[in-house]
Design a protein around this motif. Structure first.
Motif, PDB file in Angstrom:
ATOM      1  N   ARG A 498     -19.690  36.519 -18.660  1.00  0.00           N
ATOM      2  CA  ARG A 498     -19.818  35.842 -19.948  1.00  0.00           C
ATOM      3  C   ARG A 498     -20.912  36.512 -20.783  1.00  0.00           C
ATOM      4  NH1 ARG A 498     -15.852  34.229 -18.109  1.00  0.00           N
ATOM      5  NH2 ARG A 498     -15.088  32.079 -17.900  1.00  0.00           N
ATOM      6  N   TYR A 499     -20.753  36.468 -22.071  1.00  0.00           N
ATOM      7  CA  TYR A 499     -21.729  37.057 -22.978  1.00  0.00           C
ATOM      8  C   TYR A 499     -21.989  36.097 -24.134  1.00  0.00           C
ATOM      9  CZ  TYR A 499     -20.586  41.299 -20.423  1.00  0.00           C
ATOM     10  OH  TYR A 499     -20.394  42.217 -19.429  1.00  0.00           O
ATOM     11  N   ASP A 500     -23.251  36.028 -24.546  1.00  0.00           N
ATOM     12  CA  ASP A 500     -23.623  35.192 -25.681  1.00  0.00           C
ATOM     13  C   ASP A 500     -23.441  35.970 -26.976  1.00  0.00           C
ATOM     14  OD1 ASP A 500     -24.273  33.187 -23.952  1.00  0.00           O
ATOM     15  OD2 ASP A 500     -26.435  33.575 -23.974  1.00  0.00           O
ATOM     16  N   VAL A 501     -22.889  35.302 -27.975  1.00  0.00           N
ATOM     17  CA  VAL A 501     -22.747  35.936 -29.289  1.00  0.00           C
ATOM     18  C   VAL A 501     -24.141  36.271 -29.810  1.00  0.00           C
ATOM     19  CG1 VAL A 501     -21.947  35.643 -31.653  1.00  0.00           C
ATOM     20  CG2 VAL A 501     -20.617  34.690 -29.763  1.00  0.00           C
ATOM     21  N   PRO A 502     -24.403  37.541 -30.121  1.00  0.00           N
ATOM     22  CA  PRO A 502     -25.759  37.919 -30.552  1.00  0.00           C
ATOM     23  C   PRO A 502     -26.039  37.485 -31.988  1.00  0.00           C
ATOM     24  CG  PRO A 502     -24.293  39.802 -30.699  1.00  0.00           C
ATOM     25  CD  PRO A 502     -23.482  38.693 -30.088  1.00  0.00           C
ATOM     26  N   LYS A 503     -27.300  37.564 -32.367  1.00  0.00           N
ATOM     27  CA  LYS A 503     -27.679  37.283 -33.747  1.00  0.00           C
ATOM     28  C   LYS A 503     -27.249  38.462 -34.619  1.00  0.00           C
ATOM     29  CE  LYS A 503     -31.615  36.290 -36.773  1.00  0.00           C
ATOM     30  NZ  LYS A 503     -33.086  36.144 -36.862  1.00  0.00           N
ATOM     31  N   LEU A 504     -26.370  38.197 -35.545  1.00  0.00           N
ATOM     32  CA  LEU A 504     -25.793  39.246 -36.381  1.00  0.00           C
ATOM     33  C   LEU A 504     -26.212  39.118 -37.842  1.00  0.00           C
ATOM     34  CD1 LEU A 504     -22.158  39.114 -34.931  1.00  0.00           C
ATOM     35  CD2 LEU A 504     -24.020  40.639 -34.242  1.00  0.00           C
ATOM     36  N   ARG A 505     -26.835  38.020 -38.226  1.00  0.00           N
ATOM     37  CA  ARG A 505     -27.204  37.778 -39.616  1.00  0.00           C
ATOM     38  C   ARG A 505     -28.112  38.898 -40.138  1.00  0.00           C
ATOM     39  NH1 ARG A 505     -27.545  33.311 -43.119  1.00  0.00           N
ATOM     40  NH2 ARG A 505     -29.258  33.407 -44.621  1.00  0.00           N
ATOM     41  N   GLY A 506     -27.772  39.407 -41.289  1.00  0.00           N
ATOM     42  CA  GLY A 506     -28.561  40.458 -41.914  1.00  0.00           C
ATOM     43  C   GLY A 506     -28.079  41.857 -41.586  1.00  0.00           C
ATOM     44  N   MET A 507     -27.197  42.010 -40.551  1.00  0.00           N
ATOM     45  CA  MET A 507     -26.668  43.336 -40.221  1.00  0.00           C
ATOM     46  C   MET A 507     -25.556  43.719 -41.194  1.00  0.00           C
ATOM     47  SD  MET A 507     -26.231  43.298 -36.075  1.00  0.00           S
ATOM     48  CE  MET A 507     -27.601  43.017 -34.961  1.00  0.00           C
ATOM     49  N   THR A 508     -25.313  45.028 -41.307  1.00  0.00           N
ATOM     50  CA  THR A 508     -24.104  45.450 -41.992  1.00  0.00           C
ATOM     51  C   THR A 508     -22.919  45.110 -41.097  1.00  0.00           C
ATOM     52  OG1 THR A 508     -24.069  47.662 -41.029  1.00  0.00           O
ATOM     53  CG2 THR A 508     -25.357  47.372 -43.050  1.00  0.00           C
ATOM     54  N   GLU A 509     -21.744  45.083 -41.675  1.00  0.00           N
ATOM     55  CA  GLU A 509     -20.558  44.743 -40.888  1.00  0.00           C
ATOM     56  C   GLU A 509     -20.343  45.752 -39.766  1.00  0.00           C
ATOM     57  OE1 GLU A 509     -15.858  43.623 -41.601  1.00  0.00           O
ATOM     58  OE2 GLU A 509     -17.231  43.831 -43.291  1.00  0.00           O
ATOM     59  N   ASP A 510     -20.616  47.030 -40.029  1.00  0.00           N
ATOM     60  CA  ASP A 510     -20.430  48.051 -39.003  1.00  0.00           C
ATOM     61  C   ASP A 510     -21.427  47.861 -37.866  1.00  0.00           C
ATOM     62  OD1 ASP A 510     -18.896  50.536 -38.369  1.00  0.00           O
ATOM     63  OD2 ASP A 510     -20.911  51.368 -38.295  1.00  0.00           O
ATOM     64  N   GLN A 511     -22.683  47.556 -38.208  1.00  0.00           N
ATOM     65  CA  GLN A 511     -23.684  47.310 -37.173  1.00  0.00           C
ATOM     66  C   GLN A 511     -23.303  46.100 -36.324  1.00  0.00           C
ATOM     67  OE1 GLN A 511     -27.095  46.909 -39.710  1.00  0.00           O
ATOM     68  NE2 GLN A 511     -27.662  49.079 -39.569  1.00  0.00           N
ATOM     69  N   ALA A 512     -22.759  45.064 -36.963  1.00  0.00           N
ATOM     70  CA  ALA A 512     -22.345  43.872 -36.226  1.00  0.00           C
ATOM     71  C   ALA A 512     -21.198  44.191 -35.268  1.00  0.00           C
ATOM     72  CB  ALA A 512     -21.929  42.778 -37.200  1.00  0.00           C
ATOM     73  N   GLN A 513     -20.257  45.019 -35.700  1.00  0.00           N
ATOM     74  CA  GLN A 513     -19.153  45.416 -34.816  1.00  0.00           C
ATOM     75  C   GLN A 513     -19.676  46.174 -33.601  1.00  0.00           C
ATOM     76  OE1 GLN A 513     -15.699  47.269 -36.577  1.00  0.00           O
ATOM     77  NE2 GLN A 513     -15.950  46.157 -38.475  1.00  0.00           N
ATOM     78  N   ASP A 514     -20.630  47.076 -33.829  1.00  0.00           N
ATOM     79  CA  ASP A 514     -21.211  47.821 -32.712  1.00  0.00           C
ATOM     80  C   ASP A 514     -21.908  46.878 -31.736  1.00  0.00           C
ATOM     81  OD1 ASP A 514     -20.281  50.183 -33.746  1.00  0.00           O
ATOM     82  OD2 ASP A 514     -22.157  50.711 -34.746  1.00  0.00           O
ATOM     83  N   ALA A 515     -22.638  45.885 -32.269  1.00  0.00           N
ATOM     84  CA  ALA A 515     -23.344  44.935 -31.413  1.00  0.00           C
ATOM     85  C   ALA A 515     -22.359  44.117 -30.577  1.00  0.00           C
ATOM     86  CB  ALA A 515     -24.219  44.004 -32.255  1.00  0.00           C
ATOM     87  N   LEU A 516     -21.226  43.739 -31.165  1.00  0.00           N
ATOM     88  CA  LEU A 516     -20.207  42.993 -30.420  1.00  0.00           C
ATOM     89  C   LEU A 516     -19.570  43.869 -29.345  1.00  0.00           C
ATOM     90  CD1 LEU A 516     -18.470  41.085 -33.362  1.00  0.00           C
ATOM     91  CD2 LEU A 516     -19.971  40.104 -31.629  1.00  0.00           C
ATOM     92  N   ALA A 517     -19.301  45.129 -29.693  1.00  0.00           N
ATOM     93  CA  ALA A 517     -18.667  46.034 -28.732  1.00  0.00           C
ATOM     94  C   ALA A 517     -19.551  46.254 -27.518  1.00  0.00           C
ATOM     95  CB  ALA A 517     -18.337  47.364 -29.404  1.00  0.00           C
ATOM     96  N   GLU A 518     -20.865  46.310 -27.722  1.00  0.00           N
ATOM     97  CA  GLU A 518     -21.785  46.503 -26.600  1.00  0.00           C
ATOM     98  C   GLU A 518     -21.713  45.344 -25.612  1.00  0.00           C
ATOM     99  OE1 GLU A 518     -25.645  47.108 -28.198  1.00  0.00           O
ATOM    100  OE2 GLU A 518     -25.199  49.090 -29.042  1.00  0.00           O
ATOM    101  N   LEU A 519     -21.337  44.166 -26.093  1.00  0.00           N
ATOM    102  CA  LEU A 519     -21.236  42.987 -25.235  1.00  0.00           C
ATOM    103  C   LEU A 519     -19.796  42.699 -24.833  1.00  0.00           C
ATOM    104  CD1 LEU A 519     -23.775  40.589 -26.994  1.00  0.00           C
ATOM    105  CD2 LEU A 519     -24.133  42.026 -25.001  1.00  0.00           C
ATOM    106  N   LYS A 520     -18.897  43.681 -25.043  1.00  0.00           N
ATOM    107  CA  LYS A 520     -17.488  43.545 -24.672  1.00  0.00           C
ATOM    108  C   LYS A 520     -16.807  42.408 -25.419  1.00  0.00           C
ATOM    109  CE  LYS A 520     -18.205  45.344 -19.976  1.00  0.00           C
ATOM    110  NZ  LYS A 520     -17.986  45.102 -18.537  1.00  0.00           N
ATOM    111  N   LEU A 521     -17.281  42.116 -26.624  1.00  0.00           N
ATOM    112  CA  LEU A 521     -16.634  41.128 -27.483  1.00  0.00           C
ATOM    113  C   LEU A 521     -15.882  41.864 -28.582  1.00  0.00           C
ATOM    114  CD1 LEU A 521     -19.549  38.533 -27.818  1.00  0.00           C
ATOM    115  CD2 LEU A 521     -17.603  38.457 -26.265  1.00  0.00           C
ATOM    116  N   ASP A 522     -14.757  41.324 -28.997  1.00  0.00           N
ATOM    117  CA  ASP A 522     -13.905  41.985 -29.980  1.00  0.00           C
ATOM    118  C   ASP A 522     -14.147  41.423 -31.371  1.00  0.00           C
ATOM    119  OD1 ASP A 522     -12.844  43.512 -28.019  1.00  0.00           O
ATOM    120  OD2 ASP A 522     -10.928  42.453 -27.891  1.00  0.00           O
ATOM    121  N   PHE A 523     -14.194  42.328 -32.336  1.00  0.00           N
ATOM    122  CA  PHE A 523     -14.300  41.924 -33.739  1.00  0.00           C
ATOM    123  C   PHE A 523     -12.936  41.458 -34.231  1.00  0.00           C
ATOM    124  CE2 PHE A 523     -13.523  43.521 -38.119  1.00  0.00           C
ATOM    125  CZ  PHE A 523     -14.260  42.566 -38.803  1.00  0.00           C
ATOM    126  N   GLY A 524     -12.908  40.309 -34.901  1.00  0.00           N
ATOM    127  CA  GLY A 524     -11.664  39.783 -35.440  1.00  0.00           C
ATOM    128  C   GLY A 524     -11.496  40.095 -36.907  1.00  0.00           C
TER     129      GLY A 524
END
Length: 696
Positions: A498-524
């Motif tokens: 299991r992985y916790d959704v990270p804090k993404l507020r303030g990131m660019t959309e691309d940075q947020a996608q990279d952060a999700l990918a690192e935690l094996k979560l998919d961008f919708g």
């Protein structure tokens, strides 16, 4: 393209990507990144030579250093460029700019079939067949041209926006392989590359692909359109691949109501594990799909003739594939998934292991008729008298009868020795591995050591069923034979992954996608929202919100700031400046009302003009300038008019811009001198006012 994860075009999704803004080959100006896969990323770009928008696929850094891989990239690009079909993404150009290997392709603004599945599935059979028809049509064109796609999946089907005609196009022939009778192995040195959820069984077992592998993948896509889920699920890609080999794709009607039997039959035919039962290529599948679509459109529930045409031929059910046991599959699959992992992982199968598994598909024992031993001719019958018996008896017969028991005894000793050796080497010196699954590590170690075995602890692994800290598996497995004093390796469970959704507020959309990918979560998907606190193009929040615990591969949507909401200005000209200022300030807009002007038409305190003008769009924090009327300009009536001649007084007033009216005073004497002035001298009146002179 490989649209594993797509970012909306026209955003700043790629502002942190070093490729953004780069000019490739002196021709293609890179803009934002729109997709990313395991081997390459796709960018929106401008073709400066032809002034058009294109999609540029760029190999990931480092992959271009592999000459064989780069050559294959170029070779397969040329193969894909041979296709000219309305439902295939066109390849325009290929190049190498200082080590950056790229393809220039048709740009298809829109979304993928994966997005449609998320929003609409399970869908009606007619809708599913309509979506699949252009995909199969494109594959049929590829098969006619001698190409196999080898990576058919919803992510590789692009659907243009309505503004672009809503066309359906198949992308990413990057794994395409030219069909050849003597080159059916994979193009990566004998290893298999593909997306595990859509792999045909023969690709898993043999590492070989032909047009029927694409047919199988198309059948899986149809199942997913109809049901909204994949036919085979598992905790790991290896388990999914195992199910492709050992389990049939279930009938869609078993999951969703309202699916006619002939639609079930089409799915079963396309996904038959025995590839000889499948349509020979996508052209044949397209013909069958049209027949089924016509039946659906006609509202027919059953069609015996069509169902008979689609039915699989009677044959022995495929047996288990030796060498591909789900517990031993990691020994066969010799590589790791790609970086994006999860259900879209690409897996490698060593060619040697594939060949071994293929040769062991049918491990049934075949009875071979035993040939009778060669027999000597029967001895002649007994003689008529005793003397004849003594004369004709062979002299060596008594010796042979003495040797027989000796030889038999030796044979028995040898057999006994061999049996004892076999018993010792094949059984006696082995013991069975105790069952310790679900035990704590300490208890498992005690149990194994009590059985005379050594214990090693291997790398832990996640499990959906075994709690953290408990034994997940052993090697050898429970009940399997192991040498006395041998070593058993424990795999401890890490619990549920299991992985916790990270804090993404303030990131660019691309940075947020990279952060999700690192935690094996998919961008919708991403949705724009107005915000006065977060700059435009930055993430406001995620859905699910930060801190939510999710399984790997879960979808996380983003809410992205569009900046402050614009305000449409009212037209305040001719209206109260004070009211206008209050209205603007209430909306966070700065007002500059310091400038005033005289006006003969606009009352004092009202707005003469505004900048920006009424109807314009402004944002919070912007400034609006108001020009406020101070009323008409005032001019003083000059002194010294009384007693002066009427002509001189008139001239003086007209020089000041006044209108002059002359009348005779009461008791007029005809002298022609000014008797009185109205308004009186010294009075300030608007310029152009009428001054009345009374003369006597």
């Amino acid at each position: 393209m490989t649209p594993e994860r797509r970012a909306p075009t026209g955003t700043d999704a790629g502002v942190s990507d070093p490729m953004t803004g780069r000019l490739l080959d002196g021709r293609y100006r890179i803009r934002g990144r729109i997709a990313r896969g395991g081997m390459a990323s796709v960018y929106e770009a401008t073709d400066l030579r032809l002034d058009r928008t294109v999609a540029v696929k760029v190999m990931h850094p480092g992959m271009g250093d592999d000459t064989e891989f780069a050559d294959r990239f170029v070779r397969e690009a040329r193969a894909a460029a041979r296709l000219s079909h309305p439902h295939v993404v066109a390849v325009y150009d290929q190049g190498d700019d200082d080590g950056i290997v790229f393809l220039a392709m048709e740009h298809v603004p829109g979304h993928t079939l994966r997005d449609v599945i998320r929003k609409e599935s399970p869908m009606a059979p007619g809708r599913a067949l309509a979506l699949l028809e252009p995909v199969v049509s494109a594959l049929a064109a590829a098969h006619r041209a001698g190409l196999v796609h080898r990576d058919v999946k919803p992510e590789n089907v692009l659907i243009a926006d309505d503004s672009a005609g809503g066309a359906v196009k198949v992308a990413d022939f990057g794994l395409a392989k030219a069909i050849s009778a003597d080159t059916q192995h994979t193009a990566t040195g004998g290893v298999l590359i593909g997306t595990v959820s859509y792999l045909a069984p023969e690709l898993v077992v043999e590492g070989r692909s032909d047009a029927r592998a694409d047919v199988y993948a198309a059948g899986v896509v149809l199942y997913e359109l109809l049901t909204g889920q994949k036919p085979h699920e598992g905790e790991s890609p290896i388990q999914v691949a195992y199910k492709h080999v050992h389990e049939d794709v279930p009938a869609p009607s078993a999951t969703v109501d309202g699916i006619p039997p002939y639609v079930d039959a089409l799915v079963a035919r396309a996904t038959a594990r025995d590839r000889t039962q499948r349509p020979a290529d996508a052209g044949v599948l397209l013909h069958l799909l049209h027949q089924v679509a016509h039946a659906v459109a006609a509202g027919v529930w059953t069609d015996p003739d069509l169902e008979a045409d689609l039915a699989l031929r009677p044959s022995a059910a495929p047996g288990p594939v030796a060498g591909l046991d789900v517990d031993t599959a990691p020994q066969v699959f010799g590589a790791s998934p790609q970086a994006d992992g999860g259900e879209h992982a690409a897996w490698l199968l060593p060619a040697a292991a594939a060949a071994t598994a293929a040769s062991a598909v049918d491990d049934r024992t075949t009875a071979i008729p035993r040939e009778p031993a060669h027999q000597a001719p029967a001895p002649p019958g007994p003689p008529s008298g005793p003397s004849r018996e003594r004369d004709e008896r062979p002299p060596a017969r008594p010796r042979r009868s003495r040797r027989g028991p000796v030889l038999l005894a030796v044979a028995l000793v040898l057999v006994t020795a061999l049996g004892a050796s076999a018993w010792w080497f094949g059984w006696a010196r082995y013991t069975s591995t105790p069952a310790v699954l679900g035990m704590s590590q300490g208890a498992a170690v005690d149990e194994l050591e009590a059985a005379g075995l050594e214990v090693e602890v291997g790398d832990p692994a996640y499990s959906e069923t075994v709690p953290a800290g408990k034994v997940l598996s052993t090697d050898p497995g429970a009940g399997e034979r192991v040498l006395d004093g041998g070593t058993v390796t424990l795999t401890m469970s890490l619990g549920k992954e299991r992985y916790d959704v990270p804090k993404l507020r303030g990131m660019t959309e691309d940075q947020a996608q990279d952060a999700l990918a690192e935690l094996k979560l998919d961008f919708g998907d991403s949705t724009g929202r107005w915000s006065t606190t977060v700059p435009e193009g930055r993430v406001l929040r995620s859905d699910p919100p930060v801190g939510t615990t999710l399984r790997p591969g879960s979808i996380v949507d983003l809410v992205v700031s569009k900046g402050p909401q614009p305000v449409e200005l009212r037209d305040w000209v001719g209206r109260s400046a004070a009211t206008a200022q209050a209205w603007l300030e209430e909306r966070g807009i700065t007002v500059d009302a310091s400038r005033t002007e005289h006006s003969d038409t606009v009352a004092e305190g009202d707005v003469i003009s505004m900048d920006p003008a009424g109807g314009s769009q402004v944002h919070e924090g912007d400034t609006v300038t108001l020009v406020v009327s101070s009323g008409p300009e005032l001019v003083a009536v000059p002194d010294g008019l009384r007693g002066s001649g009427v002509d001189a007084a008139t001239q003086a007033l007209e020089d000041l811009g006044f209108e002059v009216r002359v009348r005779n005073a009461d008791g007029y004497l005809g002298l022609g001198y000014v008797w009185s002035v109205d308004p009186e001298s010294g009075t300030e009146v608007p310029a152009g006012s009428t001054i009345t002179l009374s003369i006597i």
